[in-house]
Design a protein around this motif. Structure first.
Motif: not given
Length: 263
Positions: A6-14, A41-51, A207-208, A221-224
């Motif tokens: 799995a890969v987690f992507f921030d939105y704003d600034g990333t 791989y799971l492509a996952v958006l990880a954001t502060g925004r609400a859906k 694998n994260t 970033l510390k978790l993965v």
């Protein structure tokens, strides 16, 4: 279903860079996300925004971690959700009202704003290109169920006072380049939603991956197994990122995925 990782992507600034005038993922980033999913791989958006105000773009994600970790889903299946404590939330709203601050309460379907026409609030929305129409008057909120608060302030001391007064109950994440902040329950970070997804699918930590630029990306970033920071990033990420990739305009997402041979 089993996934390679799995890969987690921030939105704003990333995936986007409002200061560079890039408000949506580039075509090369979109193609990289598609290739990542095709490779298992799971492509996952990880954001502060609400859906409800994740931008509609050409980028396709397998899942979402939103409101800084308070909600997570994969392919439309809810994996995790948590709301702010109602009494703590009432106390925080009273404190913001006493300071004359402007805010909205967020869940995944709608947001409810104290004052949609206030100058600082409108500036915050314009800065992040968040559409005004997803915000309803606070009086229309039937039940006090909120995953996160979005707050705008005028002076730094207002932010500091709230952060100190409620440090045991809330985590307050200041936005870069703007006098605004996300407000979550203490201990609620993107890592919480990401961890729920990783455990649900039994994905090995090695694998994260996570890619981000801000202070609210520190925990994920510390978790993965592999933390990646964008070229311009909060200094706190230096301690948890094993790779610094290029900026948005220089196709940092594509370069990072290629560097790890994920695409």
């Amino acid at each position: 279903m089993k996934y390679q990782g799995a890969v987690f992507f921030d939105y704003d600034g990333t995936l986007a860079d409002e200061k560079a005038g890039i408000f949506a993922p580039t075509p090369q980033s979109c193609a990289a996300l598609a290739a990542l999913s095709a490779n298992g791989y799971l492509a996952v958006l990880a954001t502060g925004r609400a859906k409800c105000y994740v931008p509609r773009t050409d980028a396709v994600f397998d899942g979402y971690v939103t409101t800084n970790g308070a909600y997570a889903e994969i392919h439309g299946q809810k994996i995790y959700e948590e709301f702010l404590d109602k009494e703590d939330l009432r106390q925080f709203m009273q404190a913001m009202d006493a300071l004359g601050l402007y805010y909205s309460l967020e869940d995944q379907d709608a947001c409810y704003a104290k004052d949609r026409d206030q100058k600082e609030f409108r500036q915050m929305l314009d800065n992040f290109k968040i559409p005004l129409e997803i915000f309803h008057p606070l009086s229309e909120m039937r039940e006090l169920n909120a995953s996160k608060l979005l707050m705008a302030y005028q002076e730094e001391w207002q932010f500091e006072q709230l952060a100190e007064q409620f440090r045991d109950k809330f985590g307050i994440y200041k936005h870069r380049f703007n006098k605004s902040a996300d407000v979550n329950a203490a201990g609620m970070t993107k890592a919480v939603g990401a961890r729920a997804i990783i455990r649900h699918f039994g994905i090995p930590r090695e694998n994260t991956y996570a890619i981000g630029d801000g202070a609210n990306d520190y925990d994920i970033l510390k978790l993965v197994g592999h933390g990646i920071a964008m070229e311009k990033h909060a200094a706190c990420l230096d301690g948890v990122a094993e790779l610094v990739t290029a900026g948005v305009a220089e196709e940092g997402i594509y370069r990072a995925l290629k560097a790890y041979k994920l695409i």
